[in-house]
Design a protein around this motif. Sequence first.
Motif, PDB file in Angstrom:
ATOM      1  N   ALA A  87       0.861  -1.186   0.000  1.00 28.01           N
ATOM      2  CA  ALA A  87       0.000   0.000   0.000  1.00 28.01           C
ATOM      3  C   ALA A  87       0.897   1.235   0.000  1.00 28.01           C
ATOM      4  O   ALA A  87       2.000   1.205   0.539  1.00 28.01           O
ATOM      5  CB  ALA A  87      -0.907   0.005   1.221  1.00 28.01           C
ATOM      6  N   LYS A  89      -0.494   4.487   0.824  1.00 30.54           N
ATOM      7  CA  LYS A  89      -0.912   5.399   1.887  1.00 30.54           C
ATOM      8  C   LYS A  89      -2.199   4.927   2.538  1.00 30.54           C
ATOM      9  O   LYS A  89      -2.962   4.149   1.976  1.00 30.54           O
ATOM     10  CB  LYS A  89      -1.066   6.826   1.374  1.00 30.54           C
ATOM     11  N   VAL A  90      -2.394   5.413   3.753  1.00 30.67           N
ATOM     12  CA  VAL A  90      -3.617   5.185   4.513  1.00 30.67           C
ATOM     13  C   VAL A  90      -4.173   6.564   4.837  1.00 30.67           C
ATOM     14  O   VAL A  90      -3.454   7.418   5.352  1.00 30.67           O
ATOM     15  CB  VAL A  90      -3.337   4.408   5.821  1.00 30.67           C
ATOM     16  N   THR A 112     -14.438   4.891  -8.152  1.00 32.28           N
ATOM     17  CA  THR A 112     -13.421   5.084  -7.121  1.00 32.28           C
ATOM     18  C   THR A 112     -12.212   5.771  -7.771  1.00 32.28           C
ATOM     19  O   THR A 112     -11.893   5.469  -8.921  1.00 32.28           O
ATOM     20  CB  THR A 112     -13.028   3.737  -6.469  1.00 32.28           C
ATOM     21  N   VAL A 114      -9.052   5.481  -7.116  1.00 33.01           N
ATOM     22  CA  VAL A 114      -8.014   4.463  -7.279  1.00 33.01           C
ATOM     23  C   VAL A 114      -8.559   3.165  -6.699  1.00 33.01           C
ATOM     24  O   VAL A 114      -9.470   3.189  -5.869  1.00 33.01           O
ATOM     25  CB  VAL A 114      -6.692   4.829  -6.559  1.00 33.01           C
ATOM     26  N   GLN A 116      -8.821   0.594  -4.106  1.00 30.61           N
ATOM     27  CA  GLN A 116      -8.508   0.796  -2.695  1.00 30.61           C
ATOM     28  C   GLN A 116      -9.397  -0.050  -1.801  1.00 30.61           C
ATOM     29  O   GLN A 116     -10.456  -0.511  -2.211  1.00 30.61           O
ATOM     30  CB  GLN A 116      -8.662   2.268  -2.330  1.00 30.61           C
ATOM     31  N   TRP A 117      -8.933  -0.230  -0.569  1.00 30.37           N
ATOM     32  CA  TRP A 117      -9.711  -0.879   0.487  1.00 30.37           C
ATOM     33  C   TRP A 117     -10.348   0.220   1.325  1.00 30.37           C
ATOM     34  O   TRP A 117      -9.727   1.249   1.574  1.00 30.37           O
ATOM     35  CB  TRP A 117      -8.800  -1.701   1.400  1.00 30.37           C
ATOM     36  N   HIS A 144     -13.486  -3.813  -0.898  1.00 35.11           N
ATOM     37  CA  HIS A 144     -12.414  -3.543  -1.863  1.00 35.11           C
ATOM     38  C   HIS A 144     -13.061  -2.897  -3.076  1.00 35.11           C
ATOM     39  O   HIS A 144     -13.875  -3.520  -3.766  1.00 35.11           O
ATOM     40  CB  HIS A 144     -11.691  -4.837  -2.250  1.00 35.11           C
ATOM     41  N   GLU A 146     -12.901  -1.631  -6.705  1.00 38.12           N
ATOM     42  CA  GLU A 146     -12.147  -1.849  -7.934  1.00 38.12           C
ATOM     43  C   GLU A 146     -12.812  -1.159  -9.122  1.00 38.12           C
ATOM     44  O   GLU A 146     -12.394  -1.358 -10.255  1.00 38.12           O
ATOM     45  CB  GLU A 146     -12.038  -3.349  -8.221  1.00 38.12           C
ATOM     46  N   PHE A 168      -9.283   4.567   4.337  1.00 38.44           N
ATOM     47  CA  PHE A 168      -8.946   4.190   2.960  1.00 38.44           C
ATOM     48  C   PHE A 168      -7.507   3.694   2.954  1.00 38.44           C
ATOM     49  O   PHE A 168      -6.613   4.376   3.458  1.00 38.44           O
ATOM     50  CB  PHE A 168      -9.036   5.403   2.016  1.00 38.44           C
ATOM     51  N   VAL A 169      -7.281   2.528   2.379  1.00 38.39           N
ATOM     52  CA  VAL A 169      -5.921   2.002   2.199  1.00 38.39           C
ATOM     53  C   VAL A 169      -5.695   1.889   0.700  1.00 38.39           C
ATOM     54  O   VAL A 169      -6.388   1.139   0.015  1.00 38.39           O
ATOM     55  CB  VAL A 169      -5.736   0.640   2.885  1.00 38.39           C
ATOM     56  N   GLN A 170      -4.734   2.675   0.213  1.00 36.61           N
ATOM     57  CA  GLN A 170      -4.483   2.737  -1.237  1.00 36.61           C
ATOM     58  C   GLN A 170      -3.121   2.168  -1.573  1.00 36.61           C
ATOM     59  O   GLN A 170      -2.233   2.153  -0.787  1.00 36.61           O
ATOM     60  CB  GLN A 170      -4.558   4.190  -1.705  1.00 36.61           C
TER      61      GLN A 170
END
Length: 170
Positions: A87, A89-90, A112, A114, A116-117, A144, A146, A168-170
């Motif tokens: 990842a 960034k968070v 979205t 990107v 991301q979670w 997730h 997508e 957000f986890v990218q």
Amino acid sequence: MRQFIFVPLLALTACAIDNPRSVVATPTATLTVTPAPLSTDASAVKWIRLYCTPDNESHFEDMSSPLEQINFAPPASPIFIGGGTPATKVVFGGFEQHWGDADVQSGKTHPTPVVQWITLLKGKMVITSTDGDSRTLNPGDIMHLEDAAPCRGHITQNLAPGATFLQFVQ
């Protein structure tokens, strides 16, 4: 006060939730926030996948991933771990009360930005795919996303009587 730990496969975050079983009146309806049943199986994590098909329509799929018990942080007892996808960034997002209401009324979707979670930390949201299916997210739910462009995306709406917070986890 309850303490929950969310593991979106890539990062650990702790969030305190004051009273997740409270009933709060809104001007038009009563919203009951009830947490999902607690799982006793720590060997798998479940999440919702929002993906795009070649016709640029978005759809949901329920997913699960096994976790392997390892000695992750000695001298602590072993825990179940999985994922490990890199990842960059968070980030955290705050959504005001009624955020997304206008998009629901107009049918305005967005992809979205990107892949991301997301993990819902506090509040309540509903996400609607372009095929008309929707999923309600409560604290602890993981998704997730997508459905990046050129996908038509989805509609997101804050259902909480106040602010809703996502990780957000990218």
